[in-house]
Enzyme design. Sequence first.
Site, PDB file in Angstrom:
ATOM      1  N   ASP A 165      32.596  46.908  39.243  1.00  0.00           N
ATOM      2  CA  ASP A 165      32.549  48.133  40.042  1.00  0.00           C
ATOM      3  C   ASP A 165      32.843  49.365  39.197  1.00  0.00           C
ATOM      4  OD1 ASP A 165      32.108  46.518  42.188  1.00  0.00           O
ATOM      5  OD2 ASP A 165      33.778  47.263  43.393  1.00  0.00           O
ATOM      6  N   HIS A 214      36.047  45.382  36.882  1.00  0.00           N
ATOM      7  CA  HIS A 214      35.696  46.800  36.767  1.00  0.00           C
ATOM      8  C   HIS A 214      35.238  47.119  35.352  1.00  0.00           C
ATOM      9  CE1 HIS A 214      38.246  46.728  40.361  1.00  0.00           C
ATOM     10  NE2 HIS A 214      37.613  47.819  40.738  1.00  0.00           N
TER      11      HIS A 214
END
Length: 693
Positions: free
Chosen positions: A483, A645
């Site tokens: 993400d 991430h």
Amino acid sequence: MADFIFHDPTGRRARRTGMGAGLLVSLAALVVAFFFATLAFAPRLPILSLKDPRTLQALHVETVHRLRGKPDWTHVPRRARAGETGEPTKPLSVGFYDPTDASSRDSLARHIDQLDVVSPQWVFLNGSGGPVTVTPDPQTEAIIAAAKNAPSVLPMVHNFHDRAADGPLADALLANPAARAALITNLVNLAKARGYGGYVFDLENLSPQGLALYPRLLAEARAAFKPLSREVWVALPFANDDYNLKTFQAVSDTVILMAYDQHWGGGQGASGQPGPIAGEDWFETSLERDMRQLDPDRTVVALGAYGYDWTLDAKGHATDGQTVLYYEATQEARDSEAQVNFDDDALNSTFGYVNDDGSHHVVWFLDAATIFNEVKVADDYRPRGYALWRMGEEDPSLWKFFGQPYGTIKPNDLDVVAPGTDVDFNGQGEVLHVSATPTPGKRQIEIDPDNGLISTETYTVMPTSYVLDRYGWRPGWVALTFDDGPDGRWTPKILDILKAKGVHATFFDIGENMQSRPDLVQREVREGNMVGNHTWTHPNIGVTPLAQTDLELNTTQRLFEVLTGRSMRLFRPPYFGDAEPSTPGEVDPLLIAQKLGYLIVGLRVDAEDWQRQPNGKMPAPGAIVDRVMTGLAVNNPPGQVVLLHDAGGDRSETVAALPGLIDAIRAKGYQIVTVDQLAGMSAAQAMPPTSRS
């Protein structure tokens, strides 16, 4: 050469030039306007059908009104109304609140102005020596502070850990005078610092020795709180001979009778079978017996607002009983097409069904009709108040009469049941689709003319909540997702590792970051990875206006189309902590994305590579790998979508962990795939070709 070479004394050239410039400006304005229109008018993705994740079989339970004499509850004697001088005209309204449950918080926010006292489950024993842990809950504190007439806050002091009461811990504390003194000192300091009006003590699973010492703790606490004008309340089971109610009331300011669990989950009650949670005859008889020992002015009657779903074995005996909320029960009845029966004797609702795995179930639950009857009966005793156990589990229709003056409640407006406020799920997996939106229910009730109780209740339309279908459950498959990128520091390194390991991942990119590094977006697609929408600015769409959510999605989508010649099908909302949104506020924004053709991607395995440690450092690579591998093995069901991430901060530890994580996943025999593969889609369906124009 005195004249200008290009001078036109007629002025025609100037007019033509001005007109041409104006047309160019107008054309530019139209282009700009059209560009912004493309952001306002959403791109529509091709329709995609996924396989229905669930098939239900129904066990119909017919409603048969048995024609016989009056049921037992009509013959239980009740005390006549006292009518004492100075008697309060209205009972206190008390709400028990669970800070870990989003439905409970939603109910509190809706009804905060109807409460006189709220008892959040904030304080639990953290050792037998007297220390306590307080659940941080700024959202609830804000709700209470914003109320027009903020209720008194009496947090519950309990010994529950992992949903079970730790009896030995409480026993050890009660037997140790120094530990009791330390606990009381801690509670006094908390009350002073946070403005609590006192506490509700709820220590359960005590041994006989611990139960004998329990009143001593309450007496010591009351002596400490009385000079501070704080109160000590104690929650006690209903109709339980192990508890001397007079003794407990003598050492507390208020006794709360927990008037439910005639039959309960994890056990089958006295009958050996599933049964009513608070049958009317049991309720009336037990209330009469208990109130003979208690002062009504110092007694609160707590009413249940939930249900139990029992699984039956081949002989029809209960093997398990799980707590269900009101809307979970009504949704199950609707899904299984089962008829809900309002039992003639118990005046509790019940139905049966067969689950999709072939198991037979019996459900009993409490709704507004039962609670109306309980309040009407209990009003004759004029208790200090009524409590709801617990907020978020209830039939919202009960708020139409809850807290009304004694003897005045009427069953008005109970025929319409508000739509559900929770979220129901079908199937398994971490790809989500909203399959149904909330709809109101309808019921018909009949009143017994002799006593004014609701004697018959018939649901003609069951209320519904949001229903989310889960897709993508494929045992042995794991999808790595990243993400918040792309980021020039970390995304290239992650792409290098994926390429070297022969692995593809799914990237949920932020539009602003795509604009800064379009080359990385194009590389993600070129190297066979999947890309999904993560909005333009990473807002919490659960609290942003829906129009902003729409614009965030569309702008990101348009940029991706220009950069790659493809559209994005997958969407992960920012701050989406798991695969199970639990309130309408969390589902509403998902509908916007779904109507545009997106599939919502959740997760069950959070590597927490974003979570800074107490020492100020990010999690070490080994911790990231361990957390992911544990999540892939122990969740029920195990997770398949892993959250990592590639932007949003220092991701050096994530980069360092990735090679070892890929090796560890493969060593366990898992296959690493992209989210579209979990959902059973082709790459062309997940990122459909489109025009770059």
